[in-house]
Design an enzyme around this catalytic site. Sequence first.
Site, PDB file in Angstrom:
ATOM      1  N   SER A 153       0.604  -1.247  -0.170  1.00  0.00           N
ATOM      2  CA  SER A 153       0.083  -0.098   0.057  1.00  0.00           C
ATOM      3  C   SER A 153       0.917   1.318  -0.052  1.00  0.00           C
ATOM      4  CB  SER A 153      -0.946  -0.030   1.244  1.00  0.00           C
ATOM      5  OG  SER A 153      -1.618   1.113   1.433  1.00  0.00           O
ATOM      6  N   TYR A 166      -2.325  -0.359   9.725  1.00  0.00           N
ATOM      7  CA  TYR A 166      -2.314  -0.876   8.348  1.00  0.00           C
ATOM      8  C   TYR A 166      -1.086  -0.552   7.767  1.00  0.00           C
ATOM      9  CZ  TYR A 166      -4.241  -1.089   3.644  1.00  0.00           C
ATOM     10  OH  TYR A 166      -4.446  -1.535   2.387  1.00  0.00           O
ATOM     11  N   LYS A 170       1.216  -3.564   5.987  1.00  0.00           N
ATOM     12  CA  LYS A 170       1.737  -3.440   4.653  1.00  0.00           C
ATOM     13  C   LYS A 170       3.036  -3.496   4.588  1.00  0.00           C
ATOM     14  CE  LYS A 170      -2.308  -4.277   2.881  1.00  0.00           C
ATOM     15  NZ  LYS A 170      -2.974  -5.614   2.041  1.00  0.00           N
TER      16      LYS A 170
END
Length: 325
Positions: A153, A166, A170
């Site tokens: 990401s 997150y 990632k």
Amino acid sequence: MTDIRFDGRVAVVTGAGNGLGRSYALELAKAGAKVVVNDLGGSGAGVGASTSAAERVVQEIRDNGGEAIANADTVATRAGGAAIVQAALDTWGKLDILISNAGFLRNNRFEDLTDEQIDPIIDVHLKAAFYVGQPAYRAMRAAGYGRMLFTGSASAMFGHAWQANYAAGKAAMLGLSNVIALEGSAYGIQSNVMMPTASSRLEGEMTSGYMEIPQFAKSFESADFSITEGRMGPEFNTPLALYLVSEESTATHGVYSSNSGRYARVRICVAEGWVAPKGNVPPSIGDIGAHFDKISELGNYSEPMTGYDEFTASANAARKQGVYP
């Protein structure tokens, strides 16, 4: 280039009940692959479970003449990951492709993130990549062929306020994929990370609270979105994902970005930097400060493919700067 086909190949796509994963699964099947459509069926925040999401995609594949099976095991446990891979082996006797795509969001300020917002995110992104990836790798190693694609990401590579959990999960995909690419090179296995950009149901888990950060708000408000119209659907990411897991691709140990129809390699590199004077006396903190502009300057850089490659890059820099002959 002629159309790239996947006839005879077997693929597992996790999180394939919606969005990006659904698009990957549909197009793989359309190109001849047999597909395990895995999806736990939870919400964009990882809540709940249902078999219906995976079953709908499988029915769509079958209606179009393809082969697929639905799987609703969780990627976030070792038993679930093993069951997903075993479904492919039990049905078709092999596994050639893994696209590790499952994931969800639980956003909050860094200082306010709770264990309930951290642990499940790490489980579904980082641990799941091990839990599904390890049995998949074993099957690929036994066959002498494999393609693995992990979902990264821009939130991790470049940053996104309110997504520390997150982004951490990632960013870990980079280290994991690099090692798999190195170890897999002995067994015909390639591994890469792809950073997709798409409008999806995960947007429903995002709030505008992150706009409280002035630097982030400025970046968002000044961004040029002029090429995004009609180009933010999952289908704009699918061609790159499928190419990277195709037999035709020789790419491995890489990170690739898909953004509004722009496809590009993302590089992790090391600058030439500054080399301390010859000898076994380390520089002082003041020496670092005095040379920090040189240390920070990208200038000439190298791209180590292993940690040991950086030793060679350091030696080359020392010779170039006349510190060592």
